[in-house]
Design a protein around this motif. Structure first.
Motif, PDB file in Angstrom:
ATOM      1  N   GLY A 105      12.432 -28.098   2.471  1.00  0.00           N
ATOM      2  CA  GLY A 105      12.452 -26.686   2.113  1.00  0.00           C
ATOM      3  C   GLY A 105      12.164 -26.380   0.654  1.00  0.00           C
ATOM      4  O   GLY A 105      12.163 -25.208   0.262  1.00  0.00           O
ATOM      5  N   ASP A 106      11.915 -27.399  -0.172  1.00  0.00           N
ATOM      6  CA  ASP A 106      11.696 -27.160  -1.596  1.00  0.00           C
ATOM      7  C   ASP A 106      10.246 -26.752  -1.842  1.00  0.00           C
ATOM      8  O   ASP A 106       9.343 -27.583  -1.822  1.00  0.00           O
ATOM      9  CB  ASP A 106      12.044 -28.423  -2.398  1.00  0.00           C
ATOM     10  CG  ASP A 106      12.176 -28.145  -3.889  1.00  0.00           C
ATOM     11  OD1 ASP A 106      11.697 -27.093  -4.346  1.00  0.00           O
ATOM     12  OD2 ASP A 106      12.787 -28.972  -4.586  1.00  0.00           O
ATOM     13  N   GLN A 107      10.050 -25.452  -2.092  1.00  0.00           N
ATOM     14  CA  GLN A 107       8.696 -24.950  -2.310  1.00  0.00           C
ATOM     15  C   GLN A 107       8.174 -25.307  -3.703  1.00  0.00           C
ATOM     16  O   GLN A 107       6.966 -25.417  -3.920  1.00  0.00           O
ATOM     17  CB  GLN A 107       8.666 -23.425  -2.137  1.00  0.00           C
ATOM     18  CG  GLN A 107       9.266 -22.923  -0.837  1.00  0.00           C
ATOM     19  CD  GLN A 107       8.602 -23.517   0.395  1.00  0.00           C
ATOM     20  OE1 GLN A 107       7.386 -23.674   0.432  1.00  0.00           O
ATOM     21  NE2 GLN A 107       9.402 -23.850   1.390  1.00  0.00           N
TER      22      GLN A 107
ATOM     23  N   GLN B  51      23.149 -25.489  10.898  1.00  0.00           N
ATOM     24  CA  GLN B  51      21.798 -25.087  11.273  1.00  0.00           C
ATOM     25  C   GLN B  51      20.828 -26.137  10.754  1.00  0.00           C
ATOM     26  O   GLN B  51      21.178 -26.961   9.916  1.00  0.00           O
ATOM     27  CB  GLN B  51      21.470 -23.708  10.691  1.00  0.00           C
ATOM     28  CG  GLN B  51      21.541 -23.631   9.173  1.00  0.00           C
ATOM     29  CD  GLN B  51      21.491 -22.207   8.668  1.00  0.00           C
ATOM     30  OE1 GLN B  51      22.166 -21.326   9.195  1.00  0.00           O
ATOM     31  NE2 GLN B  51      20.706 -21.963   7.634  1.00  0.00           N
ATOM     32  N   PHE B  52      19.605 -26.115  11.281  1.00  0.00           N
ATOM     33  CA  PHE B  52      18.614 -27.115  10.908  1.00  0.00           C
ATOM     34  C   PHE B  52      18.324 -27.016   9.419  1.00  0.00           C
ATOM     35  O   PHE B  52      18.205 -25.928   8.896  1.00  0.00           O
ATOM     36  CB  PHE B  52      17.335 -26.898  11.731  1.00  0.00           C
ATOM     37  CG  PHE B  52      16.324 -27.999  11.572  1.00  0.00           C
ATOM     38  CD1 PHE B  52      16.386 -29.129  12.364  1.00  0.00           C
ATOM     39  CD2 PHE B  52      15.339 -27.912  10.600  1.00  0.00           C
ATOM     40  CE1 PHE B  52      15.463 -30.157  12.214  1.00  0.00           C
ATOM     41  CE2 PHE B  52      14.422 -28.931  10.437  1.00  0.00           C
ATOM     42  CZ  PHE B  52      14.482 -30.053  11.245  1.00  0.00           C
ATOM     43  N   PRO B  53      18.186 -28.144   8.716  1.00  0.00           N
ATOM     44  CA  PRO B  53      18.222 -29.525   9.197  1.00  0.00           C
ATOM     45  C   PRO B  53      19.625 -30.165   9.165  1.00  0.00           C
ATOM     46  O   PRO B  53      19.779 -31.296   9.603  1.00  0.00           O
ATOM     47  CB  PRO B  53      17.295 -30.238   8.218  1.00  0.00           C
ATOM     48  CG  PRO B  53      17.541 -29.515   6.927  1.00  0.00           C
ATOM     49  CD  PRO B  53      17.745 -28.071   7.300  1.00  0.00           C
TER      50      PRO B  53
ATOM     51  N   ALA C 198      17.313 -27.620   1.415  1.00  0.00           N
ATOM     52  CA  ALA C 198      18.432 -28.385   1.996  1.00  0.00           C
ATOM     53  C   ALA C 198      19.148 -29.179   0.912  1.00  0.00           C
ATOM     54  O   ALA C 198      19.002 -30.405   0.804  1.00  0.00           O
ATOM     55  CB  ALA C 198      17.942 -29.292   3.115  1.00  0.00           C
ATOM     56  N   LEU C 199      19.903 -28.457   0.088  1.00  0.00           N
ATOM     57  CA  LEU C 199      20.712 -29.071  -0.959  1.00  0.00           C
ATOM     58  C   LEU C 199      22.040 -28.331  -0.999  1.00  0.00           C
ATOM     59  O   LEU C 199      22.061 -27.091  -1.064  1.00  0.00           O
ATOM     60  CB  LEU C 199      20.000 -28.987  -2.310  1.00  0.00           C
ATOM     61  CG  LEU C 199      20.732 -29.605  -3.515  1.00  0.00           C
ATOM     62  CD1 LEU C 199      21.004 -31.086  -3.289  1.00  0.00           C
ATOM     63  CD2 LEU C 199      19.920 -29.391  -4.788  1.00  0.00           C
ATOM     64  N   TRP C 200      23.150 -29.081  -0.942  1.00  0.00           N
ATOM     65  CA  TRP C 200      24.469 -28.461  -0.800  1.00  0.00           C
ATOM     66  C   TRP C 200      25.488 -29.164  -1.679  1.00  0.00           C
ATOM     67  O   TRP C 200      25.550 -30.400  -1.700  1.00  0.00           O
ATOM     68  CB  TRP C 200      24.918 -28.535   0.669  1.00  0.00           C
ATOM     69  CG  TRP C 200      26.071 -27.626   0.979  1.00  0.00           C
ATOM     70  CD1 TRP C 200      27.405 -27.945   0.973  1.00  0.00           C
ATOM     71  CD2 TRP C 200      25.991 -26.241   1.323  1.00  0.00           C
ATOM     72  NE1 TRP C 200      28.165 -26.838   1.287  1.00  0.00           N
ATOM     73  CE2 TRP C 200      27.315 -25.775   1.513  1.00  0.00           C
ATOM     74  CE3 TRP C 200      24.932 -25.342   1.488  1.00  0.00           C
ATOM     75  CZ2 TRP C 200      27.608 -24.463   1.858  1.00  0.00           C
ATOM     76  CZ3 TRP C 200      25.216 -24.034   1.836  1.00  0.00           C
ATOM     77  CH2 TRP C 200      26.535 -23.609   2.029  1.00  0.00           C
TER      78      TRP C 200
ATOM     79  N   VAL D 127      18.843 -33.167   2.251  1.00  0.00           N
ATOM     80  CA  VAL D 127      17.931 -33.679   3.272  1.00  0.00           C
ATOM     81  C   VAL D 127      16.558 -33.813   2.620  1.00  0.00           C
ATOM     82  O   VAL D 127      16.039 -32.855   2.042  1.00  0.00           O
ATOM     83  CB  VAL D 127      17.857 -32.751   4.498  1.00  0.00           C
ATOM     84  CG1 VAL D 127      16.869 -33.308   5.522  1.00  0.00           C
ATOM     85  CG2 VAL D 127      19.237 -32.582   5.127  1.00  0.00           C
ATOM     86  N   VAL D 128      16.006 -35.017   2.685  1.00  0.00           N
ATOM     87  CA  VAL D 128      14.721 -35.285   2.047  1.00  0.00           C
ATOM     88  C   VAL D 128      13.693 -35.728   3.085  1.00  0.00           C
ATOM     89  O   VAL D 128      14.040 -36.220   4.158  1.00  0.00           O
ATOM     90  CB  VAL D 128      14.847 -36.372   0.949  1.00  0.00           C
ATOM     91  CG1 VAL D 128      15.857 -35.951  -0.112  1.00  0.00           C
ATOM     92  CG2 VAL D 128      15.239 -37.725   1.539  1.00  0.00           C
ATOM     93  N   HIS D 129      12.440 -35.537   2.744  1.00  0.00           N
ATOM     94  CA  HIS D 129      11.345 -36.062   3.558  1.00  0.00           C
ATOM     95  C   HIS D 129      11.192 -37.554   3.275  1.00  0.00           C
ATOM     96  O   HIS D 129      11.283 -38.002   2.133  1.00  0.00           O
ATOM     97  CB  HIS D 129      10.038 -35.343   3.216  1.00  0.00           C
ATOM     98  CG  HIS D 129       9.997 -33.923   3.681  1.00  0.00           C
ATOM     99  ND1 HIS D 129       9.608 -33.559   4.953  1.00  0.00           N
ATOM    100  CD2 HIS D 129      10.318 -32.773   3.045  1.00  0.00           C
ATOM    101  CE1 HIS D 129       9.675 -32.236   5.074  1.00  0.00           C
ATOM    102  NE2 HIS D 129      10.105 -31.735   3.934  1.00  0.00           N
TER     103      HIS D 129
END
Length: 239
Positions: free
Chosen positions: A182-184, A224-226, A198-200, A103-105
């Motif tokens: 979620g990538d800090q 769960q989100f996202p 969010a990487l699976w 999931v990316v922005h």
């Protein structure tokens, strides 16, 4: 009491025979021992094999590919040295399949595309950056992506990896202006501390090291989100 693979521990066995072990790696568990000293997946699986198969001495388990600590999903291990050699060759020859959901922005410019960059890792900071071709130490990184969903400023993409560079998906998507949710490390400007990356690893596959039959294992991200922004069927039908 050692943590062993089962539903309670969060380590789900996807497949096992005399040559291959496929599991779903939980998030935030290191693939192998690292400086944190936290329980790592490779050691936990060896402990489990030793107990279940009543093996004396050290248990062999070959690490064929890796997932970053925050990443969960399908992984394939080799239970014999011959299987390890043949599966490693599958990685080198790019017949080892790795399909990720992320999931990316924002949204990539096209609904599908191929990205090629040259990546350079700084071991002191454990970070990777894109650099010009020919930069000493840089390695080619190739991936293909396709967008399968968009919602509230986020995009769900499927990523087929053709190379396995450290942090590859995270860095390449950030480089086109679409950092992962979620990538800090590579998206701190749009993510908040505490958000889960969010990487699976959705699919992992290779020819069986002995029979040569195609193996393909699927692991679905948590509801769960996202991830829950899209129907489970999107992940189940991805190929």
């Amino acid at each position: 009491m050692p943590l062993v693979p089962n539903e309670e521990s969060g380590i789900k066995v996807l497949y096992e025979d005399n040559h291959v072990l496929a599991v779903a790696k939980p998030v935030n568990v290191p693939t192998q021992e690292d400086a944190s000293g936290d329980p790592d997946l490779l050691t936990l699986l060896k402990q489990d094999l030793k107990i279940r198969h009543q093996k004396p001495g050290n248990v062999f388990l070959g690490l064929i590919h890796r997932l970053d600590r925050p990443v969960g999903g399908a992984m394939i291990f080799a239970k014999t040295s011959k299987a390890a050699s043949r599966l490693s060759e599958a990685v080198r020859s790019r017949s080892f399949r790795k399909l990720y959901a992320a999931v990316v922005h924002g949204s990539p410019r096209g609904q599908s595309g191929r990205l090629e960059h040259y990546l350079l890792k700084d071991p002191r900071t454990n970070t990777v950056q894109t650099v010009k071709p020919g930069t000493p130490g840089a390695k080619q990184a190739l991936l293909e992506y396709r967008v399968v969903g968009e919602k509230n400023g986020l995009s769900l993409i499927l990523v087929e990896l053709h190379t396995g560079r450290p942090h590859q998906i995270r860095v390449q998507m950030q480089s086109i202006g679409c950092p992962l949710y979620g990538d800090q490390k590579y998206g701190a400007q749009v993510n908040r501390p505490g958000q889960q990356l969010a990487l699976w690893s959705l699919l992992a596959g290779a020819p069986h090291p002995v029979s040569k039959e195609p193996l393909l294992f699927r692991s679905l991200p948590p509801r769960q989100f996202p991830w829950s922004e899209w129907p489970e069927a999107v992940y189940e039908e991805a190929h």
